[in-house]
Design an enzyme around this catalytic site. Structure first.
Site, PDB file in Angstrom:
ATOM      1  N   ARG A  68       0.796  -1.232   0.000  1.00 46.10           N
ATOM      2  CA  ARG A  68       0.000   0.000   0.000  1.00 46.10           C
ATOM      3  C   ARG A  68       0.826   1.277   0.000  1.00 46.10           C
ATOM      4  O   ARG A  68       0.596   2.180  -0.810  1.00 46.10           O
ATOM      5  CB  ARG A  68      -0.922   0.034   1.228  1.00 46.10           C
ATOM      6  CG  ARG A  68      -2.187  -0.730   1.062  1.00 46.10           C
ATOM      7  CD  ARG A  68      -2.597  -1.371   2.362  1.00 46.10           C
ATOM      8  NE  ARG A  68      -1.668  -2.436   2.670  1.00 46.10           N
ATOM      9  CZ  ARG A  68      -1.791  -3.679   2.182  1.00 46.10           C
ATOM     10  NH1 ARG A  68      -2.825  -3.990   1.459  1.00 46.10           N
ATOM     11  NH2 ARG A  68      -0.888  -4.606   2.440  1.00 46.10           N
ATOM     12  N   THR A  69       1.773   1.361   0.928  1.00 42.56           N
ATOM     13  CA  THR A  69       2.468   2.642   1.089  1.00 42.56           C
ATOM     14  C   THR A  69       3.264   2.964  -0.168  1.00 42.56           C
ATOM     15  O   THR A  69       3.217   4.089  -0.679  1.00 42.56           O
ATOM     16  CB  THR A  69       3.383   2.588   2.334  1.00 42.56           C
ATOM     17  OG1 THR A  69       2.634   2.044   3.415  1.00 42.56           O
ATOM     18  CG2 THR A  69       3.884   3.962   2.704  1.00 42.56           C
ATOM     19  N   HIS A 124       4.814   5.694  11.578  1.00 40.48           N
ATOM     20  CA  HIS A 124       4.327   5.578  10.202  1.00 40.48           C
ATOM     21  C   HIS A 124       3.392   6.774   9.984  1.00 40.48           C
ATOM     22  O   HIS A 124       2.175   6.623   9.870  1.00 40.48           O
ATOM     23  CB  HIS A 124       3.594   4.242  10.042  1.00 40.48           C
ATOM     24  CG  HIS A 124       3.363   3.815   8.626  1.00 40.48           C
ATOM     25  ND1 HIS A 124       3.534   4.660   7.536  1.00 40.48           N
ATOM     26  CD2 HIS A 124       2.961   2.612   8.115  1.00 40.48           C
ATOM     27  CE1 HIS A 124       3.251   3.992   6.432  1.00 40.48           C
ATOM     28  NE2 HIS A 124       2.909   2.751   6.753  1.00 40.48           N
ATOM     29  N   LYS A 163      25.711  -5.085  -1.018  1.00 42.45           N
ATOM     30  CA  LYS A 163      27.185  -5.097  -0.970  1.00 42.45           C
ATOM     31  C   LYS A 163      27.689  -4.408   0.285  1.00 42.45           C
ATOM     32  O   LYS A 163      28.871  -4.107   0.407  1.00 42.45           O
ATOM     33  CB  LYS A 163      27.748  -4.380  -2.195  1.00 42.45           C
ATOM     34  CG  LYS A 163      27.361  -4.994  -3.522  1.00 42.45           C
ATOM     35  CD  LYS A 163      27.979  -4.160  -4.653  1.00 42.45           C
ATOM     36  CE  LYS A 163      27.284  -4.406  -5.970  1.00 42.45           C
ATOM     37  NZ  LYS A 163      27.621  -3.364  -6.952  1.00 42.45           N
ATOM     38  N   ARG A 205      11.109   3.666   3.450  1.00 44.39           N
ATOM     39  CA  ARG A 205      10.733   2.699   4.504  1.00 44.39           C
ATOM     40  C   ARG A 205      12.008   1.948   4.849  1.00 44.39           C
ATOM     41  O   ARG A 205      12.718   1.448   3.970  1.00 44.39           O
ATOM     42  CB  ARG A 205       9.665   1.737   4.011  1.00 44.39           C
ATOM     43  CG  ARG A 205       9.419   0.612   5.001  1.00 44.39           C
ATOM     44  CD  ARG A 205       8.202  -0.206   4.669  1.00 44.39           C
ATOM     45  NE  ARG A 205       6.982   0.533   4.927  1.00 44.39           N
ATOM     46  CZ  ARG A 205       5.756   0.007   4.873  1.00 44.39           C
ATOM     47  NH1 ARG A 205       5.609  -1.264   4.556  1.00 44.39           N
ATOM     48  NH2 ARG A 205       4.690   0.730   5.117  1.00 44.39           N
TER      49      ARG A 205
HETATM   50  N1   CP Z   1      -0.328   0.018   5.809  1.00 44.73           N
HETATM   51  C1   CP Z   1       0.852  -0.305   5.272  1.00 44.73           C
HETATM   52  O1   CP Z   1       1.905   0.265   5.644  1.00 44.73           O
HETATM   53  O2   CP Z   1       0.799  -1.262   4.312  1.00 44.73           O
HETATM   54  P1   CP Z   1       2.033  -1.774   3.467  1.00 44.73           P
HETATM   55  O3   CP Z   1       2.987  -2.458   4.418  1.00 44.73           O
HETATM   56  O4   CP Z   1       1.478  -2.708   2.445  1.00 44.73           O
HETATM   57  O5   CP Z   1       2.697  -0.564   2.848  1.00 44.73           O
END
Ligand code: CP
Length: 498
Positions: A61-62, A140, A90, A112
């Site tokens: 999603r993100t 998040h 590496k 991320r």
């Molecule tokens: N909600 C969320 O962070 O989903 P993903 O891990 O799929 O990005």
């Protein structure tokens, strides 16, 4: 221009007014996208903008919603989804990888990363806006903005409601960011349910208490479901657990079942940041199509909210914001107070013999904590002559205090700062010719860095040496004798730093 070139790494860096403004803008964007009013959202079409998406961890999603948001704005994207095939494999450090995307003149970076505090490090390191797409178990924040958007869309308001959060409140970064954001809205009553091993960290409970947010911890999910307007279910974060028995113990108790829906309020909305782990579902699959299950709508809101965040930070949307702007707290740097030296006759009835010639006496240490300073100042390694103990105060015999006397020892400025960091409230006396020549009272410094013995206790923090990212620890004052890691927000009592 409250939002221009702003990073989005930590949710506490936004005021309530700023949240509301972002949500209003995102609501307009959602409508424009639905109606294909291209001119309203393709704001970067003539700008040759490139946004980098660096996903060191899995995501559906993100990553996709940020990518679609950037594409709808008319930007192009680069980066990676997983480190396979990159030079991370590496052994490249985060710092060097980040440098590349700046060197290639990317306009923004979305990241991320598994380490707590990595997003704040990236934002400080780079001169382009950084968006935190999840940093370890820390935060998040862009998920939280879409969560707030969804709650407001569903209930028609963001205040005066009962909010339940269930599942993994310990490792779940979505829950951490969400409770911080909700504390900024009036009349939000929080209800929590989790296995006792996966409870919300004490530091966040303490934060909520100080913010006067009513919190009810429930014994059963069924019971909590009847008392809330929104229930935010979360996945048990198996991948972050050092011990998988934690997962085995918790995996079944947080499942929201179809039967529970029957006794929920008419306005009830069931949210989830997703994904749901099909091997240990936190929501029964049969609920998916139910009108009270709003997690698909919630995920969809990731596009207009993230599009708005990019557009505001990159100066693509006219910034008509007039409300309260977030200002970081500026702490007084002063932590040393020079005290008047009062010459007193030497007492012979004291339990520790005073220094006869030169040295330092560190006094008014918290009882039994003088050993901390012995270690901090490497007294034994240097083979200093010293005496340390917890003694009765001469002036006030009902009080006890720690004391450390070191013969022929001087202290550098950095050592004085280190003493203040682990033993705020103590006094440092510099002795010459058997008498105090200088006397200092020290309190906790606003910022502590460059002291090798002082590091973040969170093993998942980017500053930990075992991760080899070479990010120097920075601890900041969070209270009279409480420190907070600048990067991952881990709280620690100053006396427990060593
Ligand atoms: N909600 C969320 O962070 O989903 P993903 O891990 O799929 O990005």
């Amino acid at each position: 221009m409250a939002f221009y070139r702003r990073d989005l790494t930590d949710i506490h860096c936004f005021t309530t007014d700023e949240f509301v403004y972002m949500l209003d803008q995102a609501a307009d964007m959602k409508q424009a996208i639905a109606r294909k009013e291209i001119a309203s959202y393709r704001l970067a079409a003539q700008r040759d903008m490139i946004v980098a998406l660096l996903f060191y961890e899995n995501s559906t999603r993100t990553r996709t919603s940020f990518e679609i948001a950037a594409m709808r704005l008319g930007m192009r994207t680069t980066g990676f989804a997983g480190t396979e095939g990159t030079s991370v494999k590496k052994g490249e450090s985060l710092r060097h990888t980040l440098d590349m995307y700046e060197a290639y003149a990317c306009d923004a970076l979305i990241m991320r990363h598994p380490l707590d505090g990595s997003a704040r490090f990236a934002a400080d390191h780079l001169g382009i806006p950084v968006f935190n797409a999840g940093d370890g178990k820390h935060e998040h924040p862009t998920q939280t903005i879409l969560d707030l958007f969804t709650i407001r869309e569903h209930l028609g308001r963001l205040g005066d409601f009962d909010m339940g959060i269930a599942g993994d409140l310990k490792y779940g970064r979505t829950a951490h960011s969400l409770v911080i954001a909700l504390s900024k809205f009036q009349g939000v009553r929080l209800h929590l349910f989790s296995h006792k091993d996966l409870a919300l960290p004490d530091s966040l409970l303490d934060f909520l208490r100080k913010a006067n947010v009513p919190v009810t911890v429930h014994e059963s999910l069924d019971e909590m479901a009847t008392q809330v307007d929104i229930l935010y279910s979360t996945r048990i974060q198996k991948e972050r657990m050092p011990d998988l028995s934690e997962f085995e113990r918790a995996k079944s108790m947080s499942e929201f079942t179809h039967k529970m829906l029957d006794s929920t309020r008419p306005c009830f909305g069931l949210m989830h940041p997703l994904p749901i782990d099909k091997t240990a579902p936190s929501i029964s699959p049969s609920i998916d199509g139910h009108p009270k299950a709003i997690y698909k709508i919630q995920a969809g809101n990731g596009v207009p909210t993230r599009l708005t965040e990019l557009a505001l930070s990159l100066g693509l949307l006219e910034d008509g914001f007039t409300g309260e702007v977030y200002e970081p707290e500026h702490q007084n740097e002063q932590f040393i107070e020079e005290l008047e030296v009062v010459v007193k006759p030497q007492r012979i009835d004291v339990s520790i013999r005073p220094i006869r010639d030169c040295g330092v006496v560190i006094d008014h240490i918290q009882p039994y904590q003088e050993e901390i300073l012995v270690r901090l100042l490497q007294v034994r390694e240097r083979r200093d002559i010293y005496r340390a103990g917890t003694v009765k105060s001469v002036a006030r015999p009902s009080e006890i205090k720690g004391i450390l006397m070191i013969e022929n020892r001087e202290l550098s400025d950095q050592e004085i700062r280190a003493i203040a960091a682990v033993s705020p409230g103590c006094r440092i006396n510099f002795i010459e010719g058997g008498h105090a020549a200088r006397k200092l009272a020290v309190s906790l410094p606003a910022r502590i860095t460059g002291i090798p013995q002082i590091f973040c206790p969170n093993k998942g923090c980017i500053t930990r040496v075992e991760h080899q990212e070479y990010v120097a620890p920075i601890m900041v004052r969070a209270g009279h004798d409480l420190l907070r890691c600048y990067y991952c927000d881990q709280l620690v009592a100053s006396a427990h730093m060593l």
